[in-house]
Motif scaffolding. Structure first.
Motif, short mmCIF file in Angstrom:
data_model
loop_
_atom_site.label_atom_id
_atom_site.label_comp_id
_atom_site.label_asym_id
_atom_site.label_seq_id
_atom_site.Cartn_x
_atom_site.Cartn_y
_atom_site.Cartn_z
N ILE A 105 7.35 -0.64 1.54
CA ILE A 105 7.11 0.80 1.41
C ILE A 105 8.25 1.26 0.51
O ILE A 105 9.36 1.54 0.97
N PRO A 106 8.02 1.28 -0.81
CA PRO A 106 9.11 1.51 -1.75
C PRO A 106 9.66 2.94 -1.76
O PRO A 106 10.84 3.14 -2.06
N ALA A 107 8.85 3.91 -1.42
CA ALA A 107 9.28 5.31 -1.52
C ALA A 107 9.79 5.83 -0.18
O ALA A 107 9.28 5.47 0.88
N SER A 108 10.76 6.70 -0.26
CA SER A 108 11.29 7.37 0.93
C SER A 108 10.15 8.08 1.65
O SER A 108 9.24 8.62 1.03
N LEU A 109 10.22 8.09 2.96
CA LEU A 109 9.20 8.76 3.77
C LEU A 109 9.35 10.28 3.73
O LEU A 109 8.40 11.00 4.02
N THR A 110 10.53 10.75 3.37
CA THR A 110 10.81 12.18 3.41
C THR A 110 11.20 12.76 2.05
O THR A 110 11.26 13.97 1.90
N GLY A 111 11.52 11.90 1.09
CA GLY A 111 12.01 12.38 -0.19
C GLY A 111 13.49 12.73 -0.14
O GLY A 111 14.06 13.17 -1.13
N LYS A 112 14.11 12.53 1.01
CA LYS A 112 15.54 12.82 1.17
C LYS A 112 16.30 11.52 1.42
O LYS A 112 15.79 10.59 2.03
N ALA A 113 17.55 11.50 0.99
CA ALA A 113 18.40 10.34 1.25
C ALA A 113 18.71 10.26 2.74
O ALA A 113 18.78 11.28 3.43
N GLY A 114 18.88 9.06 3.21
CA GLY A 114 19.24 8.86 4.60
C GLY A 114 20.74 9.01 4.80
O GLY A 114 21.53 8.88 3.87
N ASP A 115 21.14 9.25 6.03
CA ASP A 115 22.54 9.40 6.41
C ASP A 115 22.96 8.11 7.13
O ASP A 115 22.54 7.88 8.27
N PRO A 116 23.79 7.25 6.49
CA PRO A 116 24.13 5.97 7.10
C PRO A 116 24.89 6.10 8.43
O PRO A 116 24.69 5.28 9.33
N GLU A 167 11.36 -3.28 1.76
CA GLU A 167 11.04 -4.30 2.76
C GLU A 167 11.54 -3.86 4.14
O GLU A 167 10.84 -4.01 5.14
N MET A 168 12.76 -3.33 4.18
CA MET A 168 13.31 -2.84 5.45
C MET A 168 12.45 -1.71 6.00
O MET A 168 12.15 -1.65 7.20
N ARG A 169 12.04 -0.80 5.11
CA ARG A 169 11.25 0.35 5.54
C ARG A 169 9.93 -0.08 6.17
O ARG A 169 9.54 0.41 7.22
N LEU A 170 9.24 -1.03 5.55
CA LEU A 170 7.98 -1.50 6.11
C LEU A 170 8.19 -2.14 7.48
O LEU A 170 7.42 -1.93 8.40
N ARG A 171 9.27 -2.89 7.64
CA ARG A 171 9.54 -3.53 8.92
C ARG A 171 9.81 -2.52 10.03
O ARG A 171 9.48 -2.75 11.18
N LEU A 172 10.40 -1.39 9.68
CA LEU A 172 10.62 -0.35 10.69
C LEU A 172 9.36 0.46 10.95
O LEU A 172 9.05 0.78 12.09
N VAL A 173 8.63 0.78 9.91
CA VAL A 173 7.44 1.62 10.05
C VAL A 173 6.30 0.87 10.72
O VAL A 173 5.69 1.37 11.67
N ASP A 174 6.00 -0.33 10.24
CA ASP A 174 4.87 -1.08 10.79
C ASP A 174 5.02 -2.57 10.55
O ASP A 174 4.39 -3.14 9.66
N PRO A 175 5.86 -3.25 11.35
CA PRO A 175 6.10 -4.67 11.14
C PRO A 175 4.86 -5.53 11.35
O PRO A 175 4.79 -6.66 10.87
N THR A 185 4.18 -10.08 15.96
CA THR A 185 5.57 -9.72 16.21
C THR A 185 5.69 -8.85 17.46
O THR A 185 4.78 -8.08 17.78
N ILE A 186 6.81 -8.97 18.15
CA ILE A 186 7.07 -8.09 19.29
C ILE A 186 7.86 -6.86 18.86
O ILE A 186 8.08 -5.97 19.66
N MET A 187 8.27 -6.83 17.60
CA MET A 187 8.99 -5.66 17.10
C MET A 187 8.04 -4.46 17.09
O MET A 187 6.92 -4.55 16.59
N ILE A 197 8.39 6.52 18.05
CA ILE A 197 9.74 6.23 18.54
C ILE A 197 10.76 6.98 17.69
O ILE A 197 11.70 7.56 18.21
N LEU A 198 10.58 6.94 16.39
CA LEU A 198 11.49 7.62 15.46
C LEU A 198 10.72 8.61 14.60
O LEU A 198 9.52 8.46 14.39
N LYS A 199 11.44 9.58 14.09
CA LYS A 199 10.89 10.50 13.09
C LYS A 199 11.13 9.89 11.71
O LYS A 199 11.98 9.01 11.56
#
Length: 148
Positions: free
Chosen positions: A35-46, A93-101, A108-110, A130-132
């Motif tokens: 999922i290459p694009a941000s889900l919100t269009g805003k940068a995340g806060d690490p 790649e990280m985003r897809l694993r969080l959104v829908d692994p 997967t059990i994730m 679980i998350l917004k």
């Protein structure tokens, strides 16, 4: 039932869309297993992302993953270590694993952190994720700091 050129064109477009590497799903677009694009269009806060990742009520990443957070106890070993994850996995790649692994591994059990669970859910969690979306972006921003 009459079959027209228009019906054939629409059906062809639908079938081609289903076979393409890019698929629309909800508010995000999956492209080549990312999922290459941000889900919100805003940068995340690490900093917030780290808090969410270790929160037992939110990300709870430590339940399954080893993370470079030695002050936290009891790191899981079910999933892969997240030490250096940004060195071998892209943001998408990280985003897809969080959104829908389950897109990548149906067994997967994730959990899917941004999909509404449909089965075996406590009443207080029914109809909720679980998350917004911004929380996913915050966790991604944190994971992007885990290099080498």
């Amino acid at each position: 039932m009459a079959y027209s050129k228009l019906t054939g064109a629409v059906l062809g477009a639908v079938l081609c869309g289903a076979l393409a590497t890019s698929v629309h799903a909800g508010e995000y677009k999956i492209v080549n297993s990312t999922i290459p694009a941000s889900l919100t269009g805003k940068a995340g806060d690490p900093a917030n992302g780290m808090k969410l990742a270790i929160s037992k009520k939110k990300g709870n990443c430590l339940a399954c993953h080893v993370m470079p957070i030695p002050k936290q106890q009891f790191h899981g070993e079910i999933g892969p270590s997240l030490n250096g994850v940004a060195s071998y996995m892209s943001e998408g790649e990280m985003r897809l694993r969080l959104v829908d692994p389950k897109v990548l591994n149906p067994d997967t059990i994730m959990p899917s952190f941004l999909k509404v669970a449909k089965n075996r859910v406590l009443k207080k969690f029914q109809g909720k994720t679980i998350l917004k979306a911004q929380e996913v972006e915050d966790i991604i921003a944190y994971l992007k700091t885990l290099k080498g």
